[in-house]
Write a protein that holds these residues in place. Structure first.
Motif, PDB file in Angstrom:
ATOM      1  N   UNK A  73       0.776  -1.251   0.000  1.00 34.13           N
ATOM      2  CA  UNK A  73       0.000   0.000   0.000  1.00 34.13           C
ATOM      3  C   UNK A  73       0.796   1.284   0.000  1.00 34.13           C
ATOM      4  N   UNK A  74       2.112   1.212  -0.134  1.00 32.58           N
ATOM      5  CA  UNK A  74       2.936   2.425  -0.024  1.00 32.58           C
ATOM      6  C   UNK A  74       2.980   3.224  -1.305  1.00 32.58           C
ATOM      7  N   UNK A  75       3.400   4.465  -1.175  1.00 32.87           N
ATOM      8  CA  UNK A  75       3.494   5.322  -2.353  1.00 32.87           C
ATOM      9  C   UNK A  75       4.508   6.361  -2.221  1.00 32.87           C
TER      10      UNK A  75
ATOM     11  N   UNK B  73      -1.879  12.806  -4.388  1.00 33.51           N
ATOM     12  CA  UNK B  73      -0.675  12.430  -3.634  1.00 33.51           C
ATOM     13  C   UNK B  73       0.564  12.857  -4.398  1.00 33.51           C
ATOM     14  N   UNK B  74       1.456  13.564  -3.735  1.00 39.13           N
ATOM     15  CA  UNK B  74       2.650  14.099  -4.421  1.00 39.13           C
ATOM     16  C   UNK B  74       3.938  13.649  -3.747  1.00 39.13           C
ATOM     17  N   UNK B  75       3.922  12.427  -3.217  1.00 43.39           N
ATOM     18  CA  UNK B  75       5.118  11.883  -2.585  1.00 43.39           C
ATOM     19  C   UNK B  75       5.948  11.103  -3.584  1.00 43.39           C
ATOM     20  N   UNK B  76       6.166   9.809  -3.298  1.00 39.94           N
ATOM     21  CA  UNK B  76       6.999   8.978  -4.161  1.00 39.94           C
ATOM     22  C   UNK B  76       6.385   8.765  -5.530  1.00 39.94           C
ATOM     23  N   UNK B 188       0.947   0.876  -6.151  1.00 40.59           N
ATOM     24  CA  UNK B 188       1.378   0.856  -4.757  1.00 40.59           C
ATOM     25  C   UNK B 188       2.691   0.091  -4.692  1.00 40.59           C
ATOM     26  N   UNK B 189       3.469   0.375  -3.667  1.00 42.05           N
ATOM     27  CA  UNK B 189       4.744  -0.330  -3.505  1.00 42.05           C
ATOM     28  C   UNK B 189       4.983  -0.700  -2.043  1.00 42.05           C
TER      29      UNK B 189
END
Lengths: 75, 261
Positions: A73-75, B73-76, B188-189
């Motif tokens: 679920x990471x980003x 979302x403006x992260x990774x 997603x990672x």
């Protein structure tokens, strides 16, 4: 009954990639997830049996192939 | 001289350099972007897209310029997707993020530099993108995307990009867009694992609430860049009506294993 269990990504670490096992009749997908303590590593994501998405209360049948993927679920 | 003649006379090997576009914008009282639209309609490609030409035709480049993409979302993921879409020539990008850059973002987030620590992620990215493409319309919303407050915006964009890090909201946004037939690209990672899908609901990927393996494994730079590259490819394919993913792509970079489900 014979069931093939496939694990993906870091679920393999300390366990296996593919393993065939003998399980009692009436075994549910949730029982296999619990016996492998997968969710002690990280929460479960996709759960498939024979290439189809199923719920954890799916009752397995002879020669079923269960595939277990961690939740990502990471980003 | 008419604008079209000016563009033909001053194009360089069939391409339009930035300086000529700027000069035309001044002399003909037009916006930079509108000069490029006229040029593309005339079959003249802006010079900065010279390396796109064998893969994208002039008409496709014009389609990208006139496309509108929302990045939540403006992260990774969001940072790399915004960068890649801007570089390929997407003309309108809306950026949402209520967070500021922190030191632990420096390992992977393209907008994070020592200078941008403490600054809003959406605003930092917007400034960066404007340095890349003078035709870009970029809107930075320094707040977290909410369906209640910003749901109407989804009707005005061509595609919504899921660059969130919250499985629960990812699932809600996917369901909301799916039910309204709005194009949606998910990724997603976690660690060296990634997933990407287009126009699909996410309940099967996220059967329970809460975070995933990223809390255990973290988020690596090349994994997030790879996932964002796949997402960007999907966005471009959708915009250009080319075939795109019809299943979820799951990839483990540790063993270079790819699974579709």
């Amino acid at each position: 009954m014979r069931i093939v269990v496939k694990l993906f990504a870091h679920y393999r670490e300390g366990r296996f990639k593919v393993q065939e096992g003998d399980f009692p009749l009436g075994t549910k997908a949730a029982d296999i997830i619990a016996s492998l303590e997968l969710e002690k590593t990280s929460p479960l994501g996709v759960l498939m049996v024979n290439g189809k998405h199923v719920s954890p209360d799916y009752s397995l049948r002879e020669a079923d192939e269960i595939a277990l993927f961690p939740k990502i679920g990471g980003g | 001289m008419e604008l079209l003649d000016f563009l033909h006379v001053n194009s360089y090997e069939g391409f339009l350099p930035l300086a000529i576009t700027l000069q035309a914008a001044k002399e003909y009282g037009m916006r930079f972007r509108d000069v490029e639209i006229v040029a593309l309609n005339e079959g003249i490609m802006p010079l900065r897209y010279k390396r796109n030409v064998q893969s994208l035709c002039v008409q496709e480049q014009l389609t990208l310029l006139q496309s509108n993409v929302l990045i939540v979302g403006c992260g990774g993921l969001g940072g790399f997707v915004a960068e890649l879409l801007t570089r390929i020539g997407v003309g309108c990008i809306r950026l949402f993020d209520g967070d500021v850059f922190e030191e632990h973002n420096l390992n992977r987030q393209i907008g994070a530099t020592v200078q941008t620590l403490g600054k809003n992620k959406a605003q930092v990215l917007a400034e960066r993108l404007m340095q890349i493409n003078p035709s870009l319309h970029v809107s930075a919303y320094p707040e977290f995307f909410s369906l209640e407050r910003h749901g109407d915006l989804l009707d005005t964009v061509d595609i919504t990009v899921d660059a969130l890090d919250d499985p629960e909201f990812k699932t809600v946004l996917a369901r909301y867009t799916y039910e309204r037939h709005m194009p949606f690209v998910h990724a997603a990672i976690a660690g060296m694992t990634l997933e990407c899908s287009t126009n699909r609901c996410l309940e099967e990927l996220y059967p329970s609430g809460g975070k995933g393996a990223e809390t255990l494994l973290g988020n690596l730079s090349f994994t997030v860049a790879c996932a964002a590259a796949l997402q960007s490819a999907e966005v471009v394919k959708l915009l250009l009506h080319r075939p795109h993913l019809d299943q979820t792509l799951f990839m483990d970079l540790k063993e270079y294993e790819t699974v579709f489900f």
